[in-house]
Write a protein that holds these residues in place. Structure first.
Motif, PDB file in Angstrom:
ATOM      1  N   ASP A   4       1.093  -1.001   0.031  1.00  0.00           N
ATOM      2  CA  ASP A   4       0.205  -0.151  -0.006  1.00  0.00           C
ATOM      3  C   ASP A   4       1.062   1.450   0.103  1.00  0.00           C
ATOM      4  OD1 ASP A   4      -2.479  -1.342  -0.044  1.00  0.00           O
ATOM      5  OD2 ASP A   4      -2.314  -1.654   2.109  1.00  0.00           O
ATOM      6  N   ILE A   5       0.862   2.036  -1.103  1.00  0.00           N
ATOM      7  CA  ILE A   5       1.712   3.198  -1.083  1.00  0.00           C
ATOM      8  C   ILE A   5       0.745   4.377  -1.400  1.00  0.00           C
ATOM      9  CG2 ILE A   5       3.302   4.271  -2.668  1.00  0.00           C
ATOM     10  CD1 ILE A   5       4.439   1.767  -1.459  1.00  0.00           C
ATOM     11  N   LEU A   6       1.031   5.475  -0.607  1.00  0.00           N
ATOM     12  CA  LEU A   6       0.310   6.881  -0.455  1.00  0.00           C
ATOM     13  C   LEU A   6       1.031   7.691  -1.327  1.00  0.00           C
ATOM     14  CD1 LEU A   6      -2.177   7.934   0.651  1.00  0.00           C
ATOM     15  CD2 LEU A   6      -0.898   8.863   2.556  1.00  0.00           C
ATOM     16  N   VAL A   7       0.568   8.393  -2.180  1.00  0.00           N
ATOM     17  CA  VAL A   7       1.235   9.566  -2.965  1.00  0.00           C
ATOM     18  C   VAL A   7       0.576  10.851  -2.447  1.00  0.00           C
ATOM     19  CG1 VAL A   7       1.960  10.686  -4.841  1.00  0.00           C
ATOM     20  CG2 VAL A   7       1.665   8.074  -5.036  1.00  0.00           C
ATOM     21  N   LEU A   8       1.341  11.773  -1.972  1.00  0.00           N
ATOM     22  CA  LEU A   8       0.720  13.115  -1.106  1.00  0.00           C
ATOM     23  C   LEU A   8       1.453  14.014  -1.908  1.00  0.00           C
ATOM     24  CD1 LEU A   8      -0.841  14.392   0.974  1.00  0.00           C
ATOM     25  CD2 LEU A   8       0.822  13.782   2.281  1.00  0.00           C
ATOM     26  N   PRO A   9       0.825  14.912  -2.690  1.00  0.00           N
ATOM     27  CA  PRO A   9       1.348  16.173  -3.094  1.00  0.00           C
ATOM     28  C   PRO A   9       1.012  17.277  -1.996  1.00  0.00           C
ATOM     29  CG  PRO A   9      -0.697  15.536  -4.308  1.00  0.00           C
ATOM     30  CD  PRO A   9      -0.407  14.646  -3.405  1.00  0.00           C
ATOM     31  N   GLY A  10       2.107  18.166  -2.043  1.00  0.00           N
ATOM     32  CA  GLY A  10       1.950  19.241  -1.148  1.00  0.00           C
ATOM     33  C   GLY A  10       1.416  20.412  -1.541  1.00  0.00           C
ATOM     34  N   SER A  11       0.842  20.385  -2.768  1.00  0.00           N
ATOM     35  CA  SER A  11       0.048  21.758  -3.203  1.00  0.00           C
ATOM     36  C   SER A  11      -1.221  21.481  -3.731  1.00  0.00           C
ATOM     37  CB  SER A  11       0.887  22.071  -4.489  1.00  0.00           C
ATOM     38  OG  SER A  11       0.219  23.129  -5.208  1.00  0.00           O
ATOM     39  N   LEU A  12      -2.384  22.307  -3.549  1.00  0.00           N
ATOM     40  CA  LEU A  12      -3.571  22.323  -4.077  1.00  0.00           C
ATOM     41  C   LEU A  12      -3.827  22.989  -5.311  1.00  0.00           C
ATOM     42  CD1 LEU A  12      -5.666  22.732  -0.521  1.00  0.00           C
ATOM     43  CD2 LEU A  12      -4.855  20.488  -1.813  1.00  0.00           C
ATOM     44  N   ARG A  13      -2.915  23.821  -5.465  1.00  0.00           N
ATOM     45  CA  ARG A  13      -3.007  24.989  -6.687  1.00  0.00           C
ATOM     46  C   ARG A  13      -3.331  24.253  -8.144  1.00  0.00           C
ATOM     47  NH1 ARG A  13      -0.098  26.789 -10.809  1.00  0.00           N
ATOM     48  NH2 ARG A  13       1.625  25.607 -10.306  1.00  0.00           N
ATOM     49  N   HIS A  14      -4.380  24.663  -8.782  1.00  0.00           N
ATOM     50  CA  HIS A  14      -4.720  24.269 -10.065  1.00  0.00           C
ATOM     51  C   HIS A  14      -3.589  24.336 -11.059  1.00  0.00           C
ATOM     52  CE1 HIS A  14      -7.270  23.194 -13.278  1.00  0.00           C
ATOM     53  NE2 HIS A  14      -7.250  24.088 -13.987  1.00  0.00           N
TER      54      HIS A  14
END
Length: 194
Positions: A4-14
């Motif tokens: 189980d691998i989680l990918v987490l981007p640290g931006s919400l910008r479109h």
């Protein structure tokens, strides 16, 4: 057993380059035997961390949910922008809150202990967010995570992606393949949940 691998981007910008890089990492990881999830911090809104707030009201429900989600993973790929040669506040705040969680519904939780973490970043600049990844490496290791050596620092990100979100540069593509392979190899070696 699938990882189980989680990918987490640290931006919400479109249109965020880091969200594009995270999506491309998810696409590549999905070609393996791993169960891959792309998480958005928009689903876990949190107040700015404040010890007085924690003492008065406890840990917010979204921090508990985020910590529980991270704790259930075998590996995490953190894809972080760089702000002023440092880490972005949205992602740092989420990690800080999650690190405060010791129990969820009476059960012990250690979100970062022995968690295998890969680091990647994309930047319109020529350094590719190297400084933010160095800061993340120190911070995550202090929390007990095992951060893999391979990392991706994608420079000149404005010209790095094709229309489908794939990487145009062979070197960058190879670096992402090396990172995802290294992440999976380390997860298998550590066996966090095995």
């Amino acid at each position: 057993m699938a990882l189980d691998i989680l990918v987490l981007p640290g931006s919400l910008r479109h249109g965020s380059f880091n969200r594009k890089l995270a999506a491309e990492a998810v696409r590549r990881l999905a070609l393996t035997d791993a169960n891959v999830t792309l998480l958005s911090l928009a689903d876990y809104p949190l107040p700015i961390y404040d010890a007085d707030l924690e003492a008065e009201k406890g840990i917010p429900e979204n921090a508990l949910l985020l910590a529980q989600r991270i704790a259930a993973q075998d590996g995490l790929l953190l894809v972080s922008p760089e702000y002023n040669a440092g880490v972005p506040p949205l992602l740092k705040n989420a990690i800080d809150w999650a690190s405060r969680v010791k129990k969820v519904r009476g059960r012990p939780v250690q979100p970062f202990s022995k968690l295998v973490v890969g680091l990647a970043s994309a930047s319109p600049g020529r350094l590719g967010s190297m400084r933010s990844l160095a800061a993340w490496r120190l911070s995550l290791m202090a929390l007990g995570a095992e951060v893999v050596t391979a990392q991706v620092t994608l420079a000149n990100a404005g010209a790095a992606f094709d229309d489908e979100g794939g990487l145009l540069d062979d070197h960058a593509s190879m670096a992402l393949d090396t990172l995802t392979s290294s992440l999976l190899d380390h997860v298998r070696a550590v066996g966090r949940h095995g």
